[in-house]
Design a protein around this motif. Structure first.
Motif, PDB file in Angstrom:
ATOM      1  N   ASP A  10       0.780  -1.326   0.043  1.00 34.70           N
ATOM      2  CA  ASP A  10      -0.008   0.096   0.111  1.00 34.70           C
ATOM      3  C   ASP A  10       0.836   1.209   0.088  1.00 34.70           C
ATOM      4  N   GLN A  11       1.931   1.298   0.929  1.00 38.88           N
ATOM      5  CA  GLN A  11       2.895   2.418   0.837  1.00 38.88           C
ATOM      6  C   GLN A  11       3.395   2.677  -0.426  1.00 38.88           C
ATOM      7  N   ARG A  13       2.490   1.380  -3.473  1.00 40.13           N
ATOM      8  CA  ARG A  13       1.836   1.975  -4.338  1.00 40.13           C
ATOM      9  C   ARG A  13       1.551   3.465  -4.390  1.00 40.13           C
ATOM     10  N   ARG A  14       1.245   4.044  -3.299  1.00 38.55           N
ATOM     11  CA  ARG A  14       1.298   5.470  -3.151  1.00 38.55           C
ATOM     12  C   ARG A  14       2.278   6.157  -3.794  1.00 38.55           C
ATOM     13  N   GLN A  15       3.622   5.565  -3.577  1.00 37.64           N
ATOM     14  CA  GLN A  15       4.864   6.337  -3.874  1.00 37.64           C
ATOM     15  C   GLN A  15       5.628   6.286  -5.186  1.00 37.64           C
ATOM     16  N   ASN A  17       4.117   5.707  -8.379  1.00 30.92           N
ATOM     17  CA  ASN A  17       3.545   6.293  -9.478  1.00 30.92           C
ATOM     18  C   ASN A  17       4.336   7.259 -10.216  1.00 30.92           C
ATOM     19  N   ALA A  96      -4.059  -4.582  -4.236  1.00 33.40           N
ATOM     20  CA  ALA A  96      -4.996  -3.380  -3.867  1.00 33.40           C
ATOM     21  C   ALA A  96      -6.365  -3.565  -3.821  1.00 33.40           C
ATOM     22  N   GLU A 100      -8.706  -3.488  -0.267  1.00 36.96           N
ATOM     23  CA  GLU A 100      -9.576  -2.800  -0.124  1.00 36.96           C
ATOM     24  C   GLU A 100     -11.052  -3.404   0.444  1.00 36.96           C
TER      25      GLU A 100
END
Length: 177
Positions: A10-11, A13-15, A17, A96, A100
């Protein structure tokens, strides 16, 4: 609620891109160094910082981050991507979505738990000591109905009628299952 792998994915995936291969390679190296640092600190038994209360979890998260950064690097190299785009990463997108769904399920379960707790707050649980004569009457009624005495008492309590002036009565009824 989430495993170390879930937190790492998760962390990251947010960084990740838009990062190019060089930036991802730096992240792999950083994660490898942090994995070694946290594993060594864990072996020595020291604390990491005043903010981290679970050194084993922190070490597991950095190990998982290292693995995930490597997976992304290998995926980009294999598919020839110039920059990472989460939508193109089938495995990452699937993970992901699963996270969710688990999160949503956990939120629904938590809401149901809270609703049960609110209902239970209105319940009355008590221990009742009856003298011999009323106790025999309750036991006899329970035996005839095939119930436990506590079930007859619960049905009795459900039918209580409070009158004006504070009187309490129970209309006649037959205990049943």
């Amino acid at each position: 609620m989430w495993s170390a792998q879930d937190v790492a994915r998760d962390q990251i995936r947010r960084q990740v891109n838009g990062l190019d291969m060089a930036a991802v390679a730096e992240k792999v190296a950083e994660a490898a160094a942090r994995e070694c640092e946290t594993a060594e600190q864990l072996r020595r038994g020291g604390s990491f910082s005043e903010f981290e209360s679970d050194p084993e979890r922190l070490a597991a998260i950095w190990a998982a981050k290292h693995v995930e950064w490597q997976r992304i690097r290998d995926l980009m190299a294999q598919d020839g991507w110039g920059a990472y785009e989460p939508g193109q990463d089938a495995h990452g997108s699937k993970w992901a979505q699963e996270r969710e769904e688990r999160r949503d399920d956990a939120l629904v379960a938590r809401a149901a738990f809270e609703a049960r707790r609110r209902e239970e707050a209105d319940e009355l649980r008590t221990e009742l000591w009856l003298s011999a004569a009323p106790s025999r009457l309750i036991r006899a009624a329970a035996d005839r109905a095939g119930l436990m005495p506590v079930q007859v008492l619960a049905q009795l309590a459900e039918r209580v009628v409070a009158g004006e002036g504070g009187t309490v009565s129970v209309p006649p009824f037959t205990p049943s299952r």
